[in-house]
Design a protein around this motif. Structure first.
Motif, short mmCIF file in Angstrom:
data_model
loop_
_atom_site.label_atom_id
_atom_site.label_comp_id
_atom_site.label_asym_id
_atom_site.label_seq_id
_atom_site.Cartn_x
_atom_site.Cartn_y
_atom_site.Cartn_z
N ALA A 110 23.43 55.16 33.40
CA ALA A 110 22.96 55.67 34.70
C ALA A 110 23.65 56.96 35.13
CB ALA A 110 23.15 54.59 35.77
N SER A 111 23.98 57.82 34.21
CA SER A 111 24.67 59.06 34.57
C SER A 111 23.87 59.86 35.59
CB SER A 111 24.90 59.92 33.32
OG SER A 111 25.80 59.28 32.44
N THR A 112 24.58 60.37 36.58
CA THR A 112 23.92 61.18 37.60
C THR A 112 23.90 62.66 37.24
OG1 THR A 112 26.03 61.39 38.80
CG2 THR A 112 24.59 59.56 39.41
N LEU A 113 24.66 63.03 36.21
CA LEU A 113 24.67 64.39 35.67
C LEU A 113 24.29 64.33 34.20
CD1 LEU A 113 28.00 65.76 37.23
CD2 LEU A 113 25.67 66.12 38.06
N PRO A 114 23.86 65.45 33.61
CA PRO A 114 23.45 65.43 32.20
C PRO A 114 24.56 64.94 31.27
CG PRO A 114 22.73 67.46 33.24
CD PRO A 114 23.63 66.77 34.24
N GLU A 115 24.23 63.94 30.48
CA GLU A 115 25.16 63.37 29.51
C GLU A 115 25.05 64.18 28.21
OE1 GLU A 115 28.06 61.03 28.26
OE2 GLU A 115 27.00 60.28 30.03
N PRO A 116 26.19 64.60 27.63
CA PRO A 116 26.12 65.37 26.38
C PRO A 116 25.42 64.62 25.25
CG PRO A 116 28.31 65.52 27.35
CD PRO A 116 27.57 64.49 28.14
N PHE A 117 25.70 63.31 25.12
CA PHE A 117 25.05 62.54 24.06
C PHE A 117 24.65 61.16 24.58
CE2 PHE A 117 25.37 59.64 20.33
CZ PHE A 117 24.25 60.11 19.64
N GLY A 118 25.55 60.21 24.64
CA GLY A 118 25.23 58.86 25.08
C GLY A 118 25.47 57.84 23.99
N ARG A 119 26.73 57.71 23.57
CA ARG A 119 27.09 56.82 22.46
C ARG A 119 26.69 55.37 22.73
NH1 ARG A 119 30.68 57.08 18.12
NH2 ARG A 119 31.38 55.01 17.44
N CYS A 120 26.92 54.91 23.95
CA CYS A 120 26.61 53.50 24.25
C CYS A 120 25.12 53.22 24.20
CB CYS A 120 27.19 53.11 25.61
SG CYS A 120 26.38 53.89 27.01
N VAL A 121 24.30 54.24 24.40
CA VAL A 121 22.84 54.07 24.29
C VAL A 121 22.47 53.71 22.86
CG1 VAL A 121 20.61 55.24 24.44
CG2 VAL A 121 22.33 55.61 26.22
N VAL A 122 23.03 54.44 21.89
CA VAL A 122 22.76 54.16 20.49
C VAL A 122 23.29 52.78 20.11
CG1 VAL A 122 23.12 54.92 18.10
CG2 VAL A 122 22.84 56.61 19.92
N GLU A 123 24.50 52.45 20.57
CA GLU A 123 25.10 51.16 20.23
C GLU A 123 24.24 50.01 20.75
OE1 GLU A 123 29.86 52.18 20.01
OE2 GLU A 123 28.93 52.01 21.99
N ALA A 124 23.70 50.15 21.95
CA ALA A 124 22.84 49.10 22.49
C ALA A 124 21.54 49.00 21.70
CB ALA A 124 22.54 49.39 23.97
N MET A 125 20.98 50.14 21.36
CA MET A 125 19.72 50.13 20.59
C MET A 125 19.92 49.51 19.22
SD MET A 125 17.95 53.78 21.62
CE MET A 125 17.08 53.95 23.19
N LEU A 126 21.08 49.72 18.61
CA LEU A 126 21.35 49.17 17.28
C LEU A 126 21.58 47.66 17.31
CD1 LEU A 126 23.64 51.95 15.78
CD2 LEU A 126 21.31 51.38 15.09
N THR A 127 21.69 47.08 18.48
CA THR A 127 21.79 45.62 18.59
C THR A 127 20.50 45.03 19.16
OG1 THR A 127 22.94 45.89 20.71
CG2 THR A 127 24.30 45.50 18.78
N GLY A 128 19.48 45.86 19.29
CA GLY A 128 18.17 45.35 19.71
C GLY A 128 18.06 45.04 21.19
N ILE A 129 18.93 45.62 22.01
CA ILE A 129 18.87 45.39 23.45
C ILE A 129 18.09 46.52 24.11
CG2 ILE A 129 20.23 45.12 25.57
CD1 ILE A 129 22.54 44.14 23.86
N PRO A 130 17.14 46.20 24.99
CA PRO A 130 16.42 47.26 25.71
C PRO A 130 17.38 48.15 26.50
CG PRO A 130 15.32 45.15 26.00
CD PRO A 130 16.64 44.86 25.34
#
Length: 361
Positions: free
Chosen positions: A263-283
């Motif tokens: 939920a970053s309120t400013l532009p995130e450079p990448f978003g490591r936790c987004v990839v980690e969540a996706m790799l475990t099949g979580i929306p």
């Protein structure tokens, strides 16, 4: 080819975990890691086949000079100094210029050098890349664009790589109650913890928020502020503060989680936790800013919300809670995309071609 990986901090954040991945896949005659601090990162690094130098802070007028000569000694004999942060780059550049060192300098940009995160100081810092012969790497196209817009030189985008062996699918029941939402990031005003807590207060659904992370860089007052917000909104039974999670893939795979929100309120450079969540099949629901939309196709996110639009965060949460079954198909697609795009094999190939080019240049 001898490479000295250098970062200014010894605290474990996303940039430091990405540095560990780099060290694992880099192919060279000798590796060394230089830290300008001491902390949790030291123990993690010492498990690899690399020498680790840590700096023990002191007090007094000569601390600056101590750091310079510590770095001069640590860098001696290395062909490449690979700076993993902005501060590391500036320190390495200073050592290179003051002591006439001949090492090749790499600057891995993991911060968005834009007006949201940095003031006018970003212009001379970025411009220095054009004047000093530094080689620049970016962790996303957004980071690259922000850097070039601030007069920085162009460089290569190399996405983070993830060891797929560490990720297994989360088997949470889609109908579990309460509906569990996880936030995984350091506690910081621009990471959006307060905004999520306020939005949850307006939901009629039975939800629970797991706030994973800690204030790493002097953000303790903000942490205290969101704790007070939880009490004021009477959400103590709905919001759990879990502190830092040492093994995020394991936590995501073994914890009942229905949704991960970034939920970053400013532009995130990448978003490591987004990839980690996706790799475990979580929306994954995320703010539609910065490098996050590059991670996967728009339709693979549970919901991309605009943090600048009032109520869109709350609207997205309501949609996700009421659309659990349909979101699982999106999660499967996101998992597939990330396994193709962010593999160790891709990182190994990209970074080693780049390092050889730097060495031979």
């Amino acid at each position: 080819m001898k490479i000295n990986f250098f970062t200014h901090t010894a605290k474990c954040g996303g940039a430091e975990f990405s540095l560990i991945d780099l060290i694992r896949v880099a192919e060279c005659e000798k590796k060394k890691v230089t830290l300008l601090d001491s902390g949790d990162l030291v123990a993690k690094l010492k498990s690899f086949d690399a020498e680790v130098n840590e700096f023990h802070r002191g007090n007094g007028y000569f601390e600056f000079i101590r750091k310079l000569f510590y770095l001069k000694t640590s860098f001696k004999g290395y062909d490449i100094v690979y700076s993993n942060s902005n501060r590391a780059y500036l320190w390495a550049l200073l050592v290179k210029l003051l002591f006439f060192k001949r090492f090749k300098l790499i600057w891995h940009l993991r911060d968005a050098m834009d007006g949201n995160h940095f003031g006018i100081i970003r212009y001379p810092v970025c411009l220095s890349s054009r004047l000093t012969g530094v080689f620049v790497v970016f962790n996303s196209e957004y980071t690259r664009s922000a850097f070039r817009s601030s007069f920085g030189k162009d460089g290569l985008v190399i996405y983070n790589g993830f060891d797929m062996k560490n990720f297994s699918t989360n088997e949470v029941s889609n109908q579990s109650s309460p509906y569990k939402i996880a936030m995984i990031s350091r506690i910081s005003p621009w990471k959006g913890q307060k905004e999520v807590i306020k939005a949850v207060a307006n939901l009629d659904f039975n939800v629970e928020v797991l706030v994973c992370g800690a204030p790493l860089f002097g953000e303790d007052e903000y942490y205290n502020e969101i704790c007070r917000e939880v009490e004021i909104l009477n959400l103590k039974d709905k919001v759990k503060f879990l502190g830092n999670v040492s093994n995020v893939p394991k936590f995501l795979a073994e914890t009942d989680i229905n949704l991960v929100i970034h939920a970053s309120t400013l532009p995130e450079p990448f978003g490591r936790c987004v990839v980690e969540a996706m790799l475990t099949g979580i929306p994954v629901m995320a703010s539609n800013l910065g490098g996050v939309p590059e991670i996967a196709n728009k339709d693979s996110f549970a919901y991309l919300f605009d943090p600048l639009e009032p109520n869109d965060l709350e609207r997205g949460l309501k949609f996700c809670v009421s659309s659990q079954q349909s979101l699982m198909a999106k999660a499967k697609q996101a998992d597939k995309e990330c396994r193709n795009k962010f593999s160790y094999e891709n990182l190994r190939e990209s970074i080693n071609v780049f390092l050889r080019n730097v060495y031979e240049n």
